[in-house]
Scaffold this motif. Structure first.
Motif, PDB file in Angstrom:
ATOM      1  N   ARG A 201       0.824  -1.206   0.000  1.00 14.76           N
ATOM      2  CA  ARG A 201       0.000   0.000   0.000  1.00 14.76           C
ATOM      3  C   ARG A 201       0.861   1.260   0.000  1.00 14.76           C
ATOM      4  N   SER A 202       2.175   1.113   0.212  1.00 16.15           N
ATOM      5  CA  SER A 202       3.039   2.289   0.284  1.00 16.15           C
ATOM      6  C   SER A 202       4.427   1.935  -0.239  1.00 16.15           C
ATOM      7  N   ARG A 203       4.511   1.758  -1.561  1.00 10.96           N
ATOM      8  CA  ARG A 203       5.786   1.410  -2.173  1.00 10.96           C
ATOM      9  C   ARG A 203       6.794   2.549  -2.075  1.00 10.96           C
ATOM     10  N   TRP A 204       6.314   3.779  -1.902  1.00 15.36           N
ATOM     11  CA  TRP A 204       7.210   4.927  -1.982  1.00 15.36           C
ATOM     12  C   TRP A 204       7.555   5.494  -0.601  1.00 15.36           C
ATOM     13  N   VAL A 205       6.564   5.949   0.159  1.00 16.07           N
ATOM     14  CA  VAL A 205       6.870   6.538   1.472  1.00 16.07           C
ATOM     15  C   VAL A 205       7.461   5.484   2.404  1.00 16.07           C
ATOM     16  N   ALA A 206       6.733   4.391   2.617  1.00 16.88           N
ATOM     17  CA  ALA A 206       7.278   3.319   3.462  1.00 16.88           C
ATOM     18  C   ALA A 206       8.490   2.678   2.796  1.00 16.88           C
ATOM     19  N   GLY A 207       8.473   2.641   1.474  1.00 16.26           N
ATOM     20  CA  GLY A 207       9.562   2.000   0.744  1.00 16.26           C
ATOM     21  C   GLY A 207      10.902   2.681   0.902  1.00 16.26           C
ATOM     22  N   HIS A 208      10.911   3.999   1.100  1.00 15.16           N
ATOM     23  CA  HIS A 208      12.206   4.680   1.168  1.00 15.16           C
ATOM     24  C   HIS A 208      12.986   4.286   2.428  1.00 15.16           C
ATOM     25  N   TYR A 209      12.265   3.783   3.456  1.00 12.35           N
ATOM     26  CA  TYR A 209      12.964   3.277   4.640  1.00 12.35           C
ATOM     27  C   TYR A 209      13.757   2.014   4.297  1.00 12.35           C
ATOM     28  N   LEU A 210      13.237   1.202   3.386  1.00 14.64           N
ATOM     29  CA  LEU A 210      13.943  -0.003   2.965  1.00 14.64           C
ATOM     30  C   LEU A 210      15.338   0.352   2.465  1.00 14.64           C
ATOM     31  N   ASP A 211      15.379   1.366   1.602  1.00 16.97           N
ATOM     32  CA  ASP A 211      16.636   1.755   0.969  1.00 16.97           C
ATOM     33  C   ASP A 211      17.630   2.300   1.990  1.00 16.97           C
ATOM     34  N   GLU A 212      17.160   3.150   2.880  1.00 14.77           N
ATOM     35  CA  GLU A 212      18.051   3.805   3.836  1.00 14.77           C
ATOM     36  C   GLU A 212      18.622   2.811   4.844  1.00 14.77           C
ATOM     37  N   PRO A 300       6.366   3.980   8.863  1.00 15.34           N
ATOM     38  CA  PRO A 300       5.247   4.848   8.455  1.00 15.34           C
ATOM     39  C   PRO A 300       4.988   4.814   6.950  1.00 15.34           C
ATOM     40  N   HIS A 301       3.722   4.723   6.593  1.00 13.65           N
ATOM     41  CA  HIS A 301       3.356   4.679   5.177  1.00 13.65           C
ATOM     42  C   HIS A 301       2.727   5.985   4.703  1.00 13.65           C
ATOM     43  N   ARG A 302       2.538   6.921   5.616  1.00 11.70           N
ATOM     44  CA  ARG A 302       2.012   8.229   5.238  1.00 11.70           C
ATOM     45  C   ARG A 302       3.133   9.261   5.240  1.00 11.70           C
ATOM     46  N   LEU A 303       3.067  10.206   4.316  1.00 13.47           N
ATOM     47  CA  LEU A 303       4.099  11.239   4.219  1.00 13.47           C
ATOM     48  C   LEU A 303       4.200  12.037   5.508  1.00 13.47           C
ATOM     49  N   GLU A 304       3.069  12.438   6.059  1.00  9.34           N
ATOM     50  CA  GLU A 304       3.076  13.239   7.284  1.00  9.34           C
ATOM     51  C   GLU A 304       3.737  12.489   8.441  1.00  9.34           C
ATOM     52  N   SER A 305       3.441  11.205   8.582  1.00 11.21           N
ATOM     53  CA  SER A 305       4.017  10.413   9.674  1.00 11.21           C
ATOM     54  C   SER A 305       5.520  10.235   9.495  1.00 11.21           C
ATOM     55  N   ALA A 306       5.954  10.036   8.256  1.00  9.79           N
ATOM     56  CA  ALA A 306       7.382   9.882   7.996  1.00  9.79           C
ATOM     57  C   ALA A 306       8.134  11.162   8.317  1.00  9.79           C
TER      58      ALA A 306
END
Length: 465
Positions: A201-212, A300-306
């Motif tokens: 449901r969040s390949r991008w916001v939650a996903g960027h944690y994967l990379d970091e 977090p999968h929401r931009l605001e939460s991240a």
């Protein structure tokens, strides 16, 4: 140059030139910093010093402990996940020497109820109610749990060997506890990697944690451990010797081993142990199934939460950390602390770069319309631009490689595409962190903001309430 004679378009070109120099110079400095870590990592790999250890899960998982171990989990409004966390932890770690302490607040009946249901029938689980109304800070809640551990030790005549710290949303690895137990012979503080779990449901916001985390916990943290510099605890998947906690408590004059005033007590914990001469170890181990022994969780999968979560990290590490921890240690320690505290400056440089892109785009349009003249680049500027282009490609390749190794090539490709989003989150988090810190300097209070969790890897993703 006759400033008074400059047209608005000329001013725009002048601003572009100055921003280009500023951003390019600082990007080069950052690239050299990262290149040094890359070089050390490559050297360690070639010399065989940074190899990931392999274990047989069948021989390790479930192995009995050398002595009692306490696991502490602070929980405020975690009724969505705390039950799943407790059930999974107690099943993954069946050792009788383990005791789980979950800290709740009297004004949070939903979390108390969820934790109590999960603890039902388990003599190894204890729910501890904080006398103060929440939310306080995670460190404050952990101090209450530490007092509960002391009370049990005195009442039952037992002595815990170590304390393992986890968050309310974590999914622990069955091999982690035996590894901590064995590792206590050579280190007072041990940290496992953190593996954020992919969320469809969040390949991008939650996903960027994967990379970091894939890059940081496979390269930067490993290099820091190899160099013998103090490294920050992640606050989850972290084990610390019981005796070291007692010393930290004594140093605080009985206020507790964790600093309740800190936004990032986990970061400070690792550095304080190293400063006091305690041995630390970053445990990077793979099972014979190929899976990393690590703490897994949904981020977090929401931009605001991240942004809110990362602003707390930046404020606590880069700004509070400067005040609270200073620059003690040798040159290597100073270098690592400088890396830790570059968040606000990195946010400013990234913002400058994106502003530069917008101005450059506007000038290109104006040039096409015949309203502006092309501005020739100096040899220095051309050199900086070429170097930065190579640096960007280099960094993207490293990020792709580390992410692909843990999550597959599809996520590795997404890691490259997620770089702009990661930068935007860093910019917004940096701005928010600086605003909070400046307000605190004028008598305000930096507020601890917890991250909301609405799913647990052991039960799959759930809809956000």
């Amino acid at each position: 140059m006759d400033v008074a004679a400059l047209s608005p378009v000329d001013w725009l070109a002048l601003i572009q030139h100055e921003l280009l120099l500023f951003a390019s110079l600082f990007f080069i400095l950052g690239a050299l910093d990262e290149l040094a870590i890359d070089g050390l990592y490559a050297l360690g790999r070639v010399r065989g010093r940074l190899r990931t250890a392999l274990i047989s899960r069948g021989e390790v998982e479930g192995r009995e402990l050398a002595g009692p171990v306490a696991v502490i989990v602070a929980a405020w409004r975690e009724d969505d996940v705390i039950g799943a966390t407790m059930r999974h932890l107690l099943a993954a770690w069946p050792q009788q020497g383990l005791r789980l302490y979950v800290g709740c607040y009297a004004n949070d009946p939903a979390t108390i109820a969820a934790a109590s249901r999960a603890a039902s029938g388990h003599a190894r689980a204890r729910i501890v109610i904080h006398a103060d109304h929440g939310p306080t800070t995670k460190a404050d809640c952990m101090n209450r749990l530490y007092r509960a551990i002391e009370e049990d030790e005195q009442r039952e005549g037992i002595s815990f060997r170590m304390v393992v710290i986890h968050d309310a949303e974590d999914m622990v690895d069955p091999a982690a506890l035996p590894l901590f137990d064995a590792g206590l012979a050579r280190a007072e503080l041990m940290q496992l990697p953190v593996v954020p779990m992919p969320q469809t449901r969040s390949r991008w916001v939650a996903g960027h944690y994967l990379d970091e985390f894939a890059e940081s916990h496979a390269k930067a943290m490993v290099v820091r451990d190899w160099l013998g510099t103090g490294f920050p605890s992640a606050g989850v998947g972290c084990a610390i010797a019981r005796g070291r906690l007692a010393k930290l408590d004594a140093q605080s004059m009985g206020q507790g081993p964790f600093d309740a005033a800190s936004l990032t007590e986990d970061y400070e914990l690792g550095l304080k142990v190293a400063e006091a001469g305690g041995k630390t170890a970053f445990l990077r181990v793979r099972g014979d199934d190929g899976a990393l022994v690590a703490t897994r969780a949904y981020f977090p999968h929401r931009l605001e939460s991240a942004i809110r979560q990362k602003s707390r990290w930046v404020c606590g590490i880069a700004l509070q950390g400067w005040d609270r921890l200073g620059w003690t240690g040798n040159l290597l320690d100073g270098w690592m602390r400088l890396r830790d505290r570059r968040g606000p400056l990195a946010a400013l440089v990234l913002f400058t770069a994106y502003l530069l892109l917008m101005i450059s785009g506007a000038l290109i349009v104006l040039q096409q319309l015949g309203l502006a003249r092309p501005v020739p680049l100096t040899p220095l500027t051309e050199t900086l631009l070429i170097a930065n282009a190579f640096s960007l490609a280099w960094r993207a390749a490293w990020r792709c490689a580390f992410t692909a190794r843990e999550y597959g090539m599809a996520e590795g490709i997404r890691a490259i595409l997620r770089i702009p989003l990661s930068n935007i989150i860093a910019i917004m988090a940096g701005r928010r962190a600086v605003s909070q810190y400046v307000a605190s300097l004028h008598g305000g209070r930096v507020r601890w903001e917890k991250t909301d969790h609405h799913g647990h890897p052991s039960i799959g993703q759930r809809a956000v309430a």
